[in-house]
Scaffold this motif. Sequence first.
Motif, PDB file in Angstrom:
ATOM      1  N   GLN A 110     -19.672  52.660  28.078  1.00 24.95           N
ATOM      2  CA  GLN A 110     -20.841  52.514  27.208  1.00 24.95           C
ATOM      3  C   GLN A 110     -21.776  53.720  27.331  1.00 24.95           C
ATOM      4  OE1 GLN A 110     -22.177  48.745  28.741  1.00 24.95           O
ATOM      5  NE2 GLN A 110     -21.248  47.572  27.052  1.00 24.95           N
TER       6      GLN A 110
ATOM      7  N   GLY B 166     -17.643  58.757  35.683  1.00 23.82           N
ATOM      8  CA  GLY B 166     -17.154  58.169  36.923  1.00 23.82           C
ATOM      9  C   GLY B 166     -16.804  59.217  37.951  1.00 23.82           C
TER      10      GLY B 166
ATOM     11  N   GLY C  52     -16.132  58.080  29.694  1.00 21.79           N
ATOM     12  CA  GLY C  52     -16.575  57.324  30.853  1.00 21.79           C
ATOM     13  C   GLY C  52     -15.922  57.823  32.115  1.00 21.79           C
TER      14      GLY C  52
ATOM     15  N   ARG D  76     -27.418  53.983  36.090  1.00 26.69           N
ATOM     16  CA  ARG D  76     -26.542  53.422  35.050  1.00 26.69           C
ATOM     17  C   ARG D  76     -26.462  51.913  35.174  1.00 26.69           C
ATOM     18  NH1 ARG D  76     -21.567  51.729  35.307  1.00 26.69           N
ATOM     19  NH2 ARG D  76     -21.075  52.784  37.287  1.00 26.69           N
ATOM     20  N   GLU D  77     -26.262  51.431  36.398  1.00 27.91           N
ATOM     21  CA  GLU D  77     -26.150  49.999  36.601  1.00 27.91           C
ATOM     22  C   GLU D  77     -27.470  49.290  36.326  1.00 27.91           C
ATOM     23  OE1 GLU D  77     -24.628  49.744  40.574  1.00 27.91           O
ATOM     24  OE2 GLU D  77     -22.533  49.998  39.934  1.00 27.91           O
TER      25      GLU D  77
ATOM     26  N   ARG E  19     -25.138  56.470  39.522  1.00 24.74           N
ATOM     27  CA  ARG E  19     -24.561  55.118  39.460  1.00 24.74           C
ATOM     28  C   ARG E  19     -25.657  54.061  39.479  1.00 24.74           C
ATOM     29  NH1 ARG E  19     -20.467  53.644  44.117  1.00 24.74           N
ATOM     30  NH2 ARG E  19     -19.033  54.888  42.854  1.00 24.74           N
TER      31      ARG E  19
ATOM     32  N   LEU F  83     -25.270  49.364  31.893  1.00 24.86           N
ATOM     33  CA  LEU F  83     -24.253  50.064  31.109  1.00 24.86           C
ATOM     34  C   LEU F  83     -22.987  50.277  31.922  1.00 24.86           C
ATOM     35  CD1 LEU F  83     -26.505  52.837  29.518  1.00 24.86           C
ATOM     36  CD2 LEU F  83     -25.618  50.799  28.356  1.00 24.86           C
ATOM     37  N   THR F  84     -21.845  50.107  31.280  1.00 19.60           N
ATOM     38  CA  THR F  84     -20.583  50.491  31.893  1.00 19.60           C
ATOM     39  C   THR F  84     -20.396  51.991  31.731  1.00 19.60           C
ATOM     40  OG1 THR F  84     -19.283  50.229  29.869  1.00 19.60           O
ATOM     41  CG2 THR F  84     -19.602  48.265  31.249  1.00 19.60           C
ATOM     42  N   LEU F  85     -19.406  52.523  32.416  1.00 19.88           N
ATOM     43  CA  LEU F  85     -19.103  53.947  32.266  1.00 19.88           C
ATOM     44  C   LEU F  85     -18.779  54.282  30.809  1.00 19.88           C
ATOM     45  CD1 LEU F  85     -16.858  54.449  35.437  1.00 19.88           C
ATOM     46  CD2 LEU F  85     -19.163  55.350  35.093  1.00 19.88           C
TER      47      LEU F  85
END
Length: 280
Positions: A34, A47, A43, A25-26, A22, A30-32
């Motif tokens: 993306q 998650g 995604g 990614r953050e 996480r 990027l979102t889940l």
Amino acid sequence: MVNIRQLDPSASPLDYYGYELRRAREAAGLTLAQLGAIVFCTGSLIGQIETTLKVPTREFSERMDAALGTDGKFSRLVGLVLRHQLPSWFQPYAELEAKATFISSFQAQLVDGVLQTKAYARAVLGTRDDGDIDGKVAARLDRQRILARDQPPVMWVVLSEAVLYQEVGGREVMREQLAHLLAMQKRQWLEIQILPFEAGAHTGLMGSFYLLRFDNDPDIVYTEDFVQGHMTANPEAVKEGSVRYDHLQAAALSVADSAALIARVMEERYEDQPDGRDLA
């Protein structure tokens, strides 16, 4: 407001993996969804791994490293995560198995875990629904990486003939599993023998066991029951296990005859055949 589950990275290797995924990614903005589009998965799956609801695989970890530029971080972490999915009493054996230079295995009822296909492993591990079956299967299959090393251990496996007839997962699963055994026999450092029913009483009647040998450490013998594993380097126990294994090898079919028996059982018992209604 979306309720983001807070993770304690010190709780377990899986929690640490999810926390770091996480965070990476953050940091990449990027979102889940993306990130999922980049690595060709949903995604939702990412998650679930971030929140420890799913166990990551090595392939997934390699994709994360490539997408997030994390220099192999998740590929390194996943080994620890998968090892932690094994039963706690089995983990010490798995660690030694990965270091052994010579492995001798006798299996009375099931194909050795290092030689199991994914479908066969799932059928075995699914006999009791006590957790994430995907994670347990991934952990078992990850043990097989020792055979793909540049310098794999020498491995000798003796299987009771009963293993070939114990229909685990159905005929298709067994057909695939026996075909896999035949394919694995082509490896230079792996030999498989079948102990035939005709051998009668033998030195493995007490159950399955392993012998592990190392370059610079004492040999060990490992047995298990349905509750826990038992591992010892006691010289007398190792000597007794070695003698028993020598007798099993002597009573078993040759490697070539064993392959022929595996192929015959696969064809006669598990190939597609019309059922009685079709014949009628």
